[in-house]
Design a protein around this motif. Structure first.
Motif, short mmCIF file in Angstrom:
data_model
loop_
_atom_site.label_atom_id
_atom_site.label_comp_id
_atom_site.label_asym_id
_atom_site.label_seq_id
_atom_site.Cartn_x
_atom_site.Cartn_y
_atom_site.Cartn_z
N GLN A 165 0.80 -1.22 0.00
CA GLN A 165 0.00 0.00 0.00
C GLN A 165 0.84 1.28 0.00
O GLN A 165 0.45 2.28 -0.60
N VAL A 166 1.95 1.27 0.69
CA VAL A 166 2.70 2.51 0.89
C VAL A 166 3.75 2.73 -0.19
O VAL A 166 4.11 3.87 -0.50
N GLN A 167 4.28 1.67 -0.78
CA GLN A 167 5.26 1.81 -1.86
C GLN A 167 6.48 2.62 -1.41
O GLN A 167 6.85 3.64 -2.01
N LEU A 168 7.12 2.16 -0.35
CA LEU A 168 8.34 2.81 0.13
C LEU A 168 9.46 2.65 -0.88
O LEU A 168 9.48 1.70 -1.66
N THR A 169 10.41 3.58 -0.83
CA THR A 169 11.59 3.51 -1.68
C THR A 169 12.83 3.68 -0.82
O THR A 169 12.74 3.93 0.39
N ALA A 170 13.99 3.62 -1.45
CA ALA A 170 15.25 3.79 -0.73
C ALA A 170 15.40 5.19 -0.16
O ALA A 170 16.28 5.44 0.68
N ASP A 171 14.57 6.13 -0.59
CA ASP A 171 14.62 7.49 -0.07
C ASP A 171 13.83 7.65 1.23
O ASP A 171 13.93 8.69 1.87
N ASP A 172 13.04 6.65 1.59
CA ASP A 172 12.23 6.74 2.80
C ASP A 172 13.02 6.31 4.02
O ASP A 172 14.00 5.56 3.92
N VAL A 173 12.53 6.76 5.18
CA VAL A 173 13.01 6.26 6.47
C VAL A 173 11.79 5.77 7.23
O VAL A 173 10.88 6.55 7.54
N PHE A 174 11.78 4.49 7.50
CA PHE A 174 10.64 3.82 8.11
C PHE A 174 10.90 3.62 9.60
O PHE A 174 11.99 3.21 10.00
N TYR A 175 9.88 3.90 10.42
CA TYR A 175 9.97 3.68 11.86
C TYR A 175 8.89 2.70 12.31
O TYR A 175 7.72 2.88 11.98
N ASP A 176 9.31 1.68 13.05
CA ASP A 176 8.37 0.79 13.74
C ASP A 176 8.40 1.15 15.22
O ASP A 176 9.43 0.98 15.88
N LEU A 177 7.30 1.65 15.73
CA LEU A 177 7.24 2.11 17.12
C LEU A 177 6.73 0.97 18.00
O LEU A 177 5.59 0.52 17.85
N GLY A 178 7.57 0.52 18.91
CA GLY A 178 7.30 -0.68 19.67
C GLY A 178 7.74 -1.89 18.87
O GLY A 178 6.94 -2.76 18.53
N ARG A 197 14.10 1.91 11.11
CA ARG A 197 14.43 2.11 12.52
C ARG A 197 13.35 1.46 13.37
O ARG A 197 12.16 1.65 13.13
N GLY A 198 13.78 0.72 14.35
CA GLY A 198 12.84 0.16 15.32
C GLY A 198 13.04 0.86 16.65
O GLY A 198 14.18 1.01 17.11
N VAL A 199 11.97 1.28 17.26
CA VAL A 199 12.03 1.94 18.57
C VAL A 199 11.46 0.96 19.59
O VAL A 199 10.29 0.58 19.50
N GLU A 200 12.28 0.53 20.53
CA GLU A 200 11.88 -0.49 21.49
C GLU A 200 12.41 -0.14 22.88
O GLU A 200 13.61 0.04 23.07
N ASN A 225 16.99 1.80 21.55
CA ASN A 225 16.49 1.35 22.85
C ASN A 225 16.09 2.58 23.65
O ASN A 225 16.90 3.17 24.35
N CYS A 226 14.82 2.96 23.50
CA CYS A 226 14.34 4.16 24.19
C CYS A 226 12.82 4.16 24.24
O CYS A 226 12.15 3.35 23.60
N ASP A 227 12.28 5.06 25.02
CA ASP A 227 10.84 5.31 25.08
C ASP A 227 10.42 5.96 23.76
O ASP A 227 11.11 6.85 23.25
N ALA A 228 9.31 5.53 23.20
CA ALA A 228 8.87 6.07 21.91
C ALA A 228 8.54 7.55 21.97
O ALA A 228 8.41 8.20 20.93
N ARG A 229 8.40 8.11 23.17
CA ARG A 229 8.15 9.54 23.30
C ARG A 229 9.42 10.37 23.19
O ARG A 229 9.35 11.60 23.09
N ASP A 230 10.59 9.72 23.19
CA ASP A 230 11.84 10.47 23.25
C ASP A 230 12.35 10.99 21.90
O ASP A 230 12.79 12.14 21.82
N PRO A 231 12.38 10.20 20.82
CA PRO A 231 12.93 10.72 19.55
C PRO A 231 12.07 11.84 18.97
O PRO A 231 10.86 11.94 19.25
#
Length: 303
Positions: A165-178, A197-200, A225-231
């Motif tokens: 659905q999103v069609q990400l490319t190499a120009d994107d930066v993806f975040y998984d929160l949790g 990036r994974g935030v855990e 390794n941080c709280d998702a509210r921090d970045p």
């Protein structure tokens, strides 16, 4: 399995048939092996139930040995498949297209159908969990706030849906929160080339995920390794949440994302109950209203 209709001879015949089925032990026949492994567990239960039955007495030991040997062969076949898969990913022998074909062969997800329900797990989850060595999952070390939800893996087919659905490319930066053990970030990167990036918040999970990414040779996949509210998420373009938190924590994270969206368009993808809270955000628009339910992948765009 209807226990009352089975006898030792029937169990032995079934186990022998599995042993002689060479196709069962071919590399990527994970789904079939999972079914047989479940049947082996039922055999163990059956032997336990009949341990005091005189008719079964002479068969208990031999049937258990036969079941143990079959289980060992099945697990060794799985381990060999995962070892090979890790090697080809690390060496670059698999590309996004070949990996997608592999993944598509292990899931009931079908591209192009919006609003598909991703409740529960299928063979693709067994593949992904084996790839990231989920059997070695560490005990969590972080005590969670009341608005933080315990870790539950995202159904892997929801990640395929996201990529479609999103069609990400190499120009994107993806975040998984949790991010948990990190499979969402790693799959997105492998299928799209986007930095992930994974935030855990749990250090044990974050270390495990980072170790897996390094083992697979994925330098553009990193785990914070941080709280998702921090970045501040200043570099993020696409964000994903599988209800990792609720209440005040979710509101704080959404406020940070809203601030980021003032300077550039972003996409927020959700799965699970958090979809309804995200849908109430005035700065987001649900791309496909038919997907606005808890067990479908919802894609929101900043206004």
């Amino acid at each position: 399995m209807q226990h009352y209709r089975l006898n030792p001879e029937v169990i032995e015949a079934r186990l022998t048939a599995f042993e002689r089925n060479a196709e069962l032990f071919t590399d990527d026949n994970l789904a079939a092996r999972a079914v047989v492994l479940d049947a082996v567990q039922q055999v163990y239960q059956l032997l336990q139930l009949n341990r005091s039955d005189a008719r079964w007495g002479a068969h208990l030991r031999t049937l258990k040995q036969q079941a143990n040997a079959l289980e060992t062969r099945l697990r060794e076949a799985d381990a060999g498949f995962f070892q090979t898969l890790r090697h080809v990913i690390r060496s670059g022998e698999h590309n996004a297209a070949s990996l997608r074909r592999l993944f598509d062969g292990h899931t009931r997800y079908r591209p192009g159908r919006l609003g598909q329900i991703h409740r529960g797990y299928d063979a693709l989850d067994a593949l992904v969990q084996g790839l990231i060595r989920a059997e070695q999952v560490p005990e969590p070390v972080q005590a969670l706030d009341r608005d933080m939800v315990h870790y539950e893996p995202t159904p892997a087919r929801a990640v395929l849906d996201l990529v479609d659905q999103v069609q990400l490319t190499a120009d994107d930066v993806f975040y998984d929160l949790g991010a948990g053990l990190g499979h969402v970030a790693m799959l997105v990167h492998l299928m799209t080339g986007a930095a992930a990036r994974g935030v855990e918040i749990d250090a044990a999970y974050s270390r495990h995920a980072q170790g897996c990414a390094e083992e697979l040779g994925l330098p553009d996949v990193q785990f914070l390794n941080c709280d998702a509210r921090d970045p501040d998420y200043a570099d993020g373009t696409v964000f994903f949440m599988y209800t990792p938190f609720i209440g005040n924590v979710l509101e704080a994270v959404l406020a940070t994302l809203a601030s980021a969206a003032r300077s550039r368009p972003i996409t927020v993808c959700t799965h699970g109950a958090c979809t309804f809270d995200v849908a109430r955000q005035p700065w987001l628009r649900l791309r496909h209203p038919e997907a606005g339910q808890a067990h479908a992948l919802a894609v929101f765009e900043s206004k």
